[in-house]
Design a protein around this motif. Sequence first.
Motif, mmCIF file in Angstrom:
data_model
loop_
_atom_site.group_PDB
_atom_site.id
_atom_site.type_symbol
_atom_site.label_atom_id
_atom_site.label_comp_id
_atom_site.label_asym_id
_atom_site.label_seq_id
_atom_site.Cartn_x
_atom_site.Cartn_y
_atom_site.Cartn_z
ATOM 1 N N GLY A 106 0.818 -0.840 0.131
ATOM 2 C CA GLY A 106 -0.154 -0.105 -0.180
ATOM 3 C C GLY A 106 0.805 0.916 -0.021
ATOM 4 N N TYR A 107 0.657 2.570 1.157
ATOM 5 C CA TYR A 107 1.437 3.391 1.062
ATOM 6 C C TYR A 107 1.847 3.822 2.275
ATOM 7 C CZ TYR A 107 -0.888 2.945 -3.594
ATOM 8 O OH TYR A 107 -0.912 3.081 -4.836
ATOM 9 N N ALA A 108 1.969 4.491 2.548
ATOM 10 C CA ALA A 108 3.771 4.521 3.873
ATOM 11 C C ALA A 108 3.336 6.019 3.289
ATOM 12 C CB ALA A 108 5.137 4.544 4.329
ATOM 13 N N TYR A 109 2.940 7.200 5.043
ATOM 14 C CA TYR A 109 2.872 8.132 4.575
ATOM 15 C C TYR A 109 3.494 9.400 5.843
ATOM 16 C CZ TYR A 109 -1.601 7.256 6.994
ATOM 17 O OH TYR A 109 -2.200 6.767 8.117
ATOM 18 N N SER A 110 4.088 10.148 5.568
ATOM 19 C CA SER A 110 4.959 11.150 6.611
ATOM 20 C C SER A 110 4.564 12.418 6.198
ATOM 21 C CB SER A 110 6.292 10.950 6.949
ATOM 22 O OG SER A 110 6.784 11.398 8.729
ATOM 23 N N GLY A 111 3.512 13.140 7.519
ATOM 24 C CA GLY A 111 3.107 14.860 6.692
ATOM 25 C C GLY A 111 2.477 14.584 5.122
ATOM 26 N N LYS A 116 4.572 4.693 -2.404
ATOM 27 C CA LYS A 116 3.931 3.057 -2.265
ATOM 28 C C LYS A 116 4.640 2.486 -2.256
ATOM 29 C CE LYS A 116 1.775 3.611 -6.595
ATOM 30 N NZ LYS A 116 1.540 3.189 -8.314
ATOM 31 N N THR A 117 4.482 1.439 -1.031
ATOM 32 C CA THR A 117 5.503 -0.052 -0.555
ATOM 33 C C THR A 117 5.149 -1.335 -0.746
ATOM 34 O OG1 THR A 117 6.996 -0.069 1.392
ATOM 35 C CG2 THR A 117 5.411 1.619 2.145
ATOM 36 N N MET A 118 5.922 -2.291 0.288
ATOM 37 C CA MET A 118 5.303 -2.902 0.639
ATOM 38 C C MET A 118 5.028 -2.856 2.300
ATOM 39 S SD MET A 118 4.539 -5.371 -1.117
ATOM 40 C CE MET A 118 4.207 -6.796 -0.645
ATOM 41 N N LEU A 119 4.618 -3.222 3.299
ATOM 42 C CA LEU A 119 4.684 -2.903 4.340
ATOM 43 C C LEU A 119 5.196 -3.359 5.271
ATOM 44 C CD1 LEU A 119 2.757 -2.316 6.794
ATOM 45 C CD2 LEU A 119 2.036 -4.647 7.033
ATOM 46 N N SER A 120 6.073 -4.454 4.827
ATOM 47 C CA SER A 120 7.955 -5.114 5.173
ATOM 48 C C SER A 120 8.657 -3.781 4.870
ATOM 49 C CB SER A 120 7.924 -6.375 4.648
ATOM 50 O OG SER A 120 7.983 -6.508 3.619
ATOM 51 N N SER A 121 8.329 -2.747 4.013
ATOM 52 C CA SER A 121 9.698 -1.858 3.302
ATOM 53 C C SER A 121 9.455 -0.715 4.053
ATOM 54 C CB SER A 121 9.579 -2.449 1.999
ATOM 55 O OG SER A 121 9.964 -3.379 1.699
ATOM 56 N N PRO A 123 9.457 3.435 5.432
ATOM 57 C CA PRO A 123 10.117 3.786 5.929
ATOM 58 C C PRO A 123 9.483 4.084 8.090
ATOM 59 C CG PRO A 123 9.449 4.686 4.826
ATOM 60 C CD PRO A 123 8.866 3.413 4.921
ATOM 61 N N GLY A 124 11.357 3.910 8.609
ATOM 62 C CA GLY A 124 10.593 4.044 10.550
ATOM 63 C C GLY A 124 10.247 5.154 10.740
ATOM 64 N N GLY A 125 8.804 5.047 11.278
ATOM 65 C CA GLY A 125 8.207 6.156 12.243
ATOM 66 C C GLY A 125 6.797 6.312 10.936
ATOM 67 N N TRP A 126 6.960 6.202 9.752
ATOM 68 C CA TRP A 126 5.406 6.269 8.946
ATOM 69 C C TRP A 126 4.375 5.791 8.602
ATOM 70 C CZ3 TRP A 126 6.535 8.378 3.334
ATOM 71 C CH2 TRP A 126 8.151 9.002 3.562
ATOM 72 N N SER A 127 3.263 6.389 9.146
ATOM 73 C CA SER A 127 2.341 5.242 8.998
ATOM 74 C C SER A 127 1.828 4.618 7.809
ATOM 75 C CB SER A 127 1.186 6.572 9.443
ATOM 76 O OG SER A 127 1.718 7.197 10.465
ATOM 77 N N PHE A 128 0.702 3.290 7.643
ATOM 78 C CA PHE A 128 1.120 2.957 6.742
ATOM 79 C C PHE A 128 -0.563 2.857 6.249
ATOM 80 C CE2 PHE A 128 0.311 -1.365 4.440
ATOM 81 C CZ PHE A 128 1.127 -1.444 3.496
ATOM 82 N N LYS A 129 -1.105 2.946 4.909
ATOM 83 C CA LYS A 129 -1.776 2.048 4.972
ATOM 84 C C LYS A 129 -2.121 1.198 3.359
ATOM 85 C CE LYS A 129 -5.446 5.705 6.103
ATOM 86 N NZ LYS A 129 -6.790 6.352 6.676
ATOM 87 N N GLY A 130 -3.028 0.157 3.426
ATOM 88 C CA GLY A 130 -2.582 -1.120 2.659
ATOM 89 C C GLY A 130 -3.658 -0.145 1.279
ATOM 90 N N THR A 131 -3.607 -1.136 0.521
ATOM 91 C CA THR A 131 -4.001 -0.195 -1.310
ATOM 92 C C THR A 131 -5.768 -0.808 -1.293
ATOM 93 O OG1 THR A 131 -1.926 -1.040 -2.419
ATOM 94 C CG2 THR A 131 -3.790 -1.057 -3.808
ATOM 95 N N PRO A 132 -5.944 0.407 -1.260
ATOM 96 C CA PRO A 132 -7.742 -0.160 -1.653
ATOM 97 C C PRO A 132 -8.140 -0.566 -2.593
ATOM 98 C CG PRO A 132 -6.964 2.309 -2.046
ATOM 99 C CD PRO A 132 -5.705 1.738 -1.818
ATOM 100 N N MET A 211 -4.733 9.953 -2.739
ATOM 101 C CA MET A 211 -6.501 9.637 -2.778
ATOM 102 C C MET A 211 -5.880 8.264 -2.344
ATOM 103 S SD MET A 211 -8.706 9.151 -5.142
ATOM 104 C CE MET A 211 -9.173 10.268 -6.683
ATOM 105 N N TYR A 212 -4.683 7.252 -2.059
ATOM 106 C CA TYR A 212 -5.565 6.503 -2.118
ATOM 107 C C TYR A 212 -5.177 5.726 -0.405
ATOM 108 C CZ TYR A 212 -4.506 5.418 -6.967
ATOM 109 O OH TYR A 212 -4.270 5.190 -8.002
ATOM 110 N N VAL A 213 -4.388 7.378 0.146
ATOM 111 C CA VAL A 213 -3.765 7.314 1.536
ATOM 112 C C VAL A 213 -5.729 7.555 2.115
ATOM 113 C CG1 VAL A 213 -3.708 8.363 3.912
ATOM 114 C CG2 VAL A 213 -1.645 7.556 1.225
ATOM 115 N N GLY A 214 -6.111 8.632 1.511
ATOM 116 C CA GLY A 214 -7.540 8.640 2.180
ATOM 117 C C GLY A 214 -8.722 7.715 1.530
#
Length: 227
Positions: A106-111, A116-121, A123-132, A211-214
Amino acid sequence: MKLIRPILLAGAALAAGLLSSCQTTSSSGSGSLAAYHAYDRPAKKPSNPSAVKVKVSLSTQMVYVMENGSPLLVMPVSVGAPGSRTPSGTFTIFKKEHKHRANTHGYAYSGNQVKKTMLSSKPGGWSFKGTPMPYWCEFKANYGFHTGWVKHTPCTHGCIRMHENLAPKFYQLVKVGTQVNIASSQPEDSTLGKIKLAPDAGPLPDYGGNMYVGDGYFTQHKAAQFE
């Protein structure tokens, strides 16, 4: 694509292909994107919802939603690519979820940053939402119908990807318990399957990460209307 719930695909092959399987990133003219957004197909409500059946033709990438031999919705879709083919056979839809998200990619986001990323990848401290995967209709564990970019050649990891304007109609026409038959071809290919396709989504520009995080992608479609 066959990765949707806690028990899902992982590994190098998935990581290499997954992040591009539901979105495209190349650019194209706005006219083609407008034509893609405008694409729609007529649909009818069933007289008896219990009589509705779904037929999928893998060779033509067509879906026929039928009631006692009469079509309710005929739509082009994207099916599994070689090496990750959509399973054949007769199944039953056992789960529906409008706002479904993948759990492993899905998508990692910070600010204001979104990646786009795998959950396993992530970045430290970032939030994550799966691909809708809007309008999810699961017919086999980790396989389902869902909204996504529809291309003219097989391209998914096994799921059946629907056009954004047609997924809400399909979702309303089927229910938990609806039978789904998936085969190389269907008798309807020669009679109902000769329809105009949406523009190939492959060359079209992707939506932005926000679009995908929201919740934007869950509402990116026309209002579903029936004849």
